[in-house]
Design a protein around this motif. Sequence first.
Motif, PDB file in Angstrom:
ATOM      1  N   ASN A   6       0.833  -1.206   0.000  1.00 12.23           N
ATOM      2  CA  ASN A   6       0.000   0.000   0.000  1.00 12.23           C
ATOM      3  C   ASN A   6       0.870   1.259   0.000  1.00 12.23           C
ATOM      4  O   ASN A   6       0.546   2.256   0.660  1.00 12.23           O
ATOM      5  CB  ASN A   6      -0.953  -0.017   1.205  1.00 12.23           C
ATOM      6  CG  ASN A   6      -2.043   1.031   1.098  1.00 12.23           C
ATOM      7  OD1 ASN A   6      -2.504   1.354   0.008  1.00 12.23           O
ATOM      8  ND2 ASN A   6      -2.455   1.582   2.231  1.00 12.23           N
ATOM      9  N   GLY A   7       2.002   1.198  -0.686  1.00  8.30           N
ATOM     10  CA  GLY A   7       2.886   2.354  -0.812  1.00  8.30           C
ATOM     11  C   GLY A   7       3.737   2.648   0.403  1.00  8.30           C
ATOM     12  O   GLY A   7       4.407   3.688   0.458  1.00  8.30           O
ATOM     13  N   ASN A   8       3.742   1.745   1.370  1.00  8.20           N
ATOM     14  CA  ASN A   8       4.390   2.006   2.657  1.00  8.20           C
ATOM     15  C   ASN A   8       5.539   1.012   2.890  1.00  8.20           C
ATOM     16  O   ASN A   8       5.315  -0.183   3.123  1.00  8.20           O
ATOM     17  CB  ASN A   8       3.319   1.872   3.757  1.00  8.20           C
ATOM     18  CG  ASN A   8       3.871   2.120   5.145  1.00  8.20           C
ATOM     19  OD1 ASN A   8       5.070   2.342   5.322  1.00  8.20           O
ATOM     20  ND2 ASN A   8       2.996   2.065   6.129  1.00  8.20           N
ATOM     21  N   LEU A   9       6.768   1.520   2.865  1.00 10.35           N
ATOM     22  CA  LEU A   9       7.948   0.666   3.025  1.00 10.35           C
ATOM     23  C   LEU A   9       7.967  -0.075   4.364  1.00 10.35           C
ATOM     24  O   LEU A   9       8.504  -1.179   4.471  1.00 10.35           O
ATOM     25  CB  LEU A   9       9.218   1.527   2.883  1.00 10.35           C
ATOM     26  CG  LEU A   9      10.553   0.802   2.820  1.00 10.35           C
ATOM     27  CD1 LEU A   9      10.666  -0.038   1.563  1.00 10.35           C
ATOM     28  CD2 LEU A   9      11.706   1.806   2.901  1.00 10.35           C
ATOM     29  N   ASP A  10       7.368   0.518   5.378  1.00  6.01           N
ATOM     30  CA  ASP A  10       7.340  -0.104   6.715  1.00  6.01           C
ATOM     31  C   ASP A  10       6.637  -1.465   6.711  1.00  6.01           C
ATOM     32  O   ASP A  10       6.869  -2.296   7.594  1.00  6.01           O
ATOM     33  CB  ASP A  10       6.609   0.798   7.723  1.00  6.01           C
ATOM     34  CG  ASP A  10       7.342   2.100   7.978  1.00  6.01           C
ATOM     35  OD1 ASP A  10       8.548   2.165   7.673  1.00  6.01           O
ATOM     36  OD2 ASP A  10       6.699   3.043   8.471  1.00  6.01           O
ATOM     37  N   MET A  11       5.785  -1.685   5.715  1.00  7.82           N
ATOM     38  CA  MET A  11       5.038  -2.949   5.643  1.00  7.82           C
ATOM     39  C   MET A  11       5.956  -4.147   5.394  1.00  7.82           C
ATOM     40  O   MET A  11       5.606  -5.279   5.728  1.00  7.82           O
ATOM     41  CB  MET A  11       3.976  -2.885   4.543  1.00  7.82           C
ATOM     42  CG  MET A  11       2.850  -1.904   4.800  1.00  7.82           C
ATOM     43  SD  MET A  11       1.768  -2.452   6.132  1.00  7.82           S
ATOM     44  CE  MET A  11       0.813  -3.714   5.275  1.00  7.82           C
ATOM     45  N   VAL A  12       7.128  -3.906   4.801  1.00  7.63           N
ATOM     46  CA  VAL A  12       8.034  -5.023   4.495  1.00  7.63           C
ATOM     47  C   VAL A  12       8.444  -5.722   5.793  1.00  7.63           C
ATOM     48  O   VAL A  12       8.405  -6.951   5.899  1.00  7.63           O
ATOM     49  CB  VAL A  12       9.272  -4.544   3.700  1.00  7.63           C
ATOM     50  CG1 VAL A  12      10.172  -5.732   3.363  1.00  7.63           C
ATOM     51  CG2 VAL A  12       8.864  -3.816   2.423  1.00  7.63           C
TER      52      VAL A  12
ATOM     53  N   TYR B 250       5.522  -7.715   7.264  1.00 10.20           N
ATOM     54  CA  TYR B 250       5.326  -9.015   6.602  1.00 10.20           C
ATOM     55  C   TYR B 250       6.410 -10.009   7.016  1.00 10.20           C
ATOM     56  O   TYR B 250       6.133 -11.193   7.227  1.00 10.20           O
ATOM     57  CB  TYR B 250       5.305  -8.839   5.077  1.00 10.20           C
ATOM     58  CG  TYR B 250       4.004  -8.263   4.555  1.00 10.20           C
ATOM     59  CD1 TYR B 250       2.786  -8.864   4.857  1.00 10.20           C
ATOM     60  CD2 TYR B 250       3.996  -7.128   3.738  1.00 10.20           C
ATOM     61  CE1 TYR B 250       1.583  -8.341   4.378  1.00 10.20           C
ATOM     62  CE2 TYR B 250       2.801  -6.595   3.243  1.00 10.20           C
ATOM     63  CZ  TYR B 250       1.601  -7.209   3.574  1.00 10.20           C
ATOM     64  OH  TYR B 250       0.419  -6.700   3.107  1.00 10.20           O
ATOM     65  N   HIS B 251       7.642  -9.527   7.127  1.00 11.70           N
ATOM     66  CA  HIS B 251       8.723 -10.419   7.569  1.00 11.70           C
ATOM     67  C   HIS B 251       8.412 -10.988   8.949  1.00 11.70           C
ATOM     68  O   HIS B 251       8.549 -12.195   9.195  1.00 11.70           O
ATOM     69  CB  HIS B 251      10.063  -9.663   7.577  1.00 11.70           C
ATOM     70  CG  HIS B 251      11.210 -10.489   8.052  1.00 11.70           C
ATOM     71  ND1 HIS B 251      11.635 -10.502   9.364  1.00 11.70           N
ATOM     72  CD2 HIS B 251      12.013 -11.359   7.390  1.00 11.70           C
ATOM     73  CE1 HIS B 251      12.659 -11.343   9.480  1.00 11.70           C
ATOM     74  NE2 HIS B 251      12.908 -11.874   8.302  1.00 11.70           N
ATOM     75  N   ALA B 252       7.978 -10.121   9.845  1.00 16.14           N
ATOM     76  CA  ALA B 252       7.669 -10.566  11.210  1.00 16.14           C
ATOM     77  C   ALA B 252       6.543 -11.599  11.221  1.00 16.14           C
ATOM     78  O   ALA B 252       6.477 -12.443  12.120  1.00 16.14           O
ATOM     79  CB  ALA B 252       7.291  -9.355  12.075  1.00 16.14           C
ATOM     80  N   LEU B 253       5.686 -11.552  10.226  1.00 20.01           N
ATOM     81  CA  LEU B 253       4.544 -12.474  10.160  1.00 20.01           C
ATOM     82  C   LEU B 253       4.866 -13.755   9.387  1.00 20.01           C
ATOM     83  O   LEU B 253       3.995 -14.609   9.206  1.00 20.01           O
ATOM     84  CB  LEU B 253       3.337 -11.759   9.531  1.00 20.01           C
ATOM     85  CG  LEU B 253       2.766 -10.599  10.357  1.00 20.01           C
ATOM     86  CD1 LEU B 253       1.650  -9.895   9.600  1.00 20.01           C
ATOM     87  CD2 LEU B 253       2.265 -11.089  11.719  1.00 20.01           C
ATOM     88  N   GLY B 254       6.098 -13.876   8.881  1.00 20.27           N
ATOM     89  CA  GLY B 254       6.490 -15.138   8.252  1.00 20.27           C
ATOM     90  C   GLY B 254       6.682 -15.102   6.746  1.00 20.27           C
ATOM     91  O   GLY B 254       6.878 -16.144   6.124  1.00 20.27           O
ATOM     92  N   VAL B 255       6.629 -13.915   6.150  1.00 18.24           N
ATOM     93  CA  VAL B 255       6.891 -13.807   4.707  1.00 18.24           C
ATOM     94  C   VAL B 255       8.402 -13.863   4.482  1.00 18.24           C
ATOM     95  O   VAL B 255       9.154 -13.101   5.091  1.00 18.24           O
ATOM     96  CB  VAL B 255       6.294 -12.501   4.130  1.00 18.24           C
ATOM     97  CG1 VAL B 255       6.710 -12.313   2.677  1.00 18.24           C
ATOM     98  CG2 VAL B 255       4.773 -12.520   4.261  1.00 18.24           C
TER      99      VAL B 255
ATOM    100  N   ILE C 124      12.791  -0.980  -1.535  1.00 20.45           N
ATOM    101  CA  ILE C 124      12.243  -2.272  -1.082  1.00 20.45           C
ATOM    102  C   ILE C 124      13.314  -3.366  -1.173  1.00 20.45           C
ATOM    103  O   ILE C 124      13.442  -4.192  -0.254  1.00 20.45           O
ATOM    104  CB  ILE C 124      11.003  -2.667  -1.918  1.00 20.45           C
ATOM    105  CG1 ILE C 124       9.881  -1.644  -1.739  1.00 20.45           C
ATOM    106  CG2 ILE C 124      10.516  -4.056  -1.529  1.00 20.45           C
ATOM    107  CD1 ILE C 124       8.748  -1.797  -2.760  1.00 20.45           C
ATOM    108  N   VAL C 125      14.079  -3.383  -2.268  1.00 20.16           N
ATOM    109  CA  VAL C 125      15.148  -4.378  -2.401  1.00 20.16           C
ATOM    110  C   VAL C 125      16.107  -4.268  -1.211  1.00 20.16           C
ATOM    111  O   VAL C 125      16.456  -5.272  -0.578  1.00 20.16           O
ATOM    112  CB  VAL C 125      15.926  -4.196  -3.727  1.00 20.16           C
ATOM    113  CG1 VAL C 125      17.136  -5.122  -3.763  1.00 20.16           C
ATOM    114  CG2 VAL C 125      15.033  -4.464  -4.932  1.00 20.16           C
TER     115      VAL C 125
END
Length: 339
Positions: free
Chosen positions: A116-122, A125-130, A161-162
Amino acid sequence: MASAPQVVDSQGEDIQALYDTALVWDAHAGVFPDPKVDLSLLDTWREAGVDYLSINVGFDVLDWQQTLATLAAYRRFVLAEGNRFVLAGAVADIDRAKQEGKLAVSFDIEGMNALNGNLDMVALYHALGVRQMLFAYNLKNAAAGGCHDEDSGLTAFGSQIVAEMNQLGIIVDGSHVGARTSLDIIAASTKPVVFSHSNPTAVWDHQRNIGDEQIKACAATGGVIGINGMGIFLGENDIANETILRHICHVADLVGPDHIGFGLDYSPQIDVDVGAILRSRPDYWPAGNLYDTRGIKHAGPSQLPDLALGLRARGFSDNDIRGVLGGNFLRVAAAVWAT
Ligand SMILES: [Zn+2]
């Protein structure tokens, strides 16, 4: 008994023993991401002797909120079914799962609309298992150009993001983006890059497949190309082992057997009409790419032992076969996740 069948039988037994002891990795499931999916279907992989599966929790076609809802539901299921599954955050979790006869699972997301345009989401998602993320899903988005769209390259947001994925320990995945965009992604990453589920264009010309330049660039990072089991990406709706082996051998001839794995893109969901989904969004699945094929076939994990036998017949060593079955992707995970 004639001698020839005995040879075949003994090789079959032998390859089964190799298969059972190998670490078997499927880098991408094709299950339609939805919180209502009954993940008991993961038993299909467990029963086929697969040790690790990356299951997709979202793709650009869906709202990012549905990705979070799907992730929440899938996490709850996997954590509640600890007698069958392990939520894998690290390579040690996969080793443990194999020892205990369980299927290790982590998650991937196909396209950065999920942020949703928000870098903080990465990091969330990592914390949730992605543990693996793709940049676009066929069409361009705020991060990257798609394979069925203008190949507009990696954007400044995409570059951020990379870097964030490299730092957090999420596998950078070049599938579904355009060729130039994938080369941008590979150039930006300081860690190995994979194509989790993409086949070589040189064997079957399809916009979703990848060219030799992309394959070489991926291998140069230490990465792996996961062979996709969908019939329209392998040939004319063709999932024959012979055809799949032709794709594998092309990649092996180009960059060696250490850069091949499987990302079968398979789903055992019999109540989901894949063709109807593909026809419902001609923007994401445009005409002229066989998406309108009736009865699209799909190679699943049950074909893996026979594929291993086929690799041996084509001169792959046992070590090479173990690599293709999963050792190569495990090497990437060990390099990326351990940061
Ligand atoms: Zn995909």
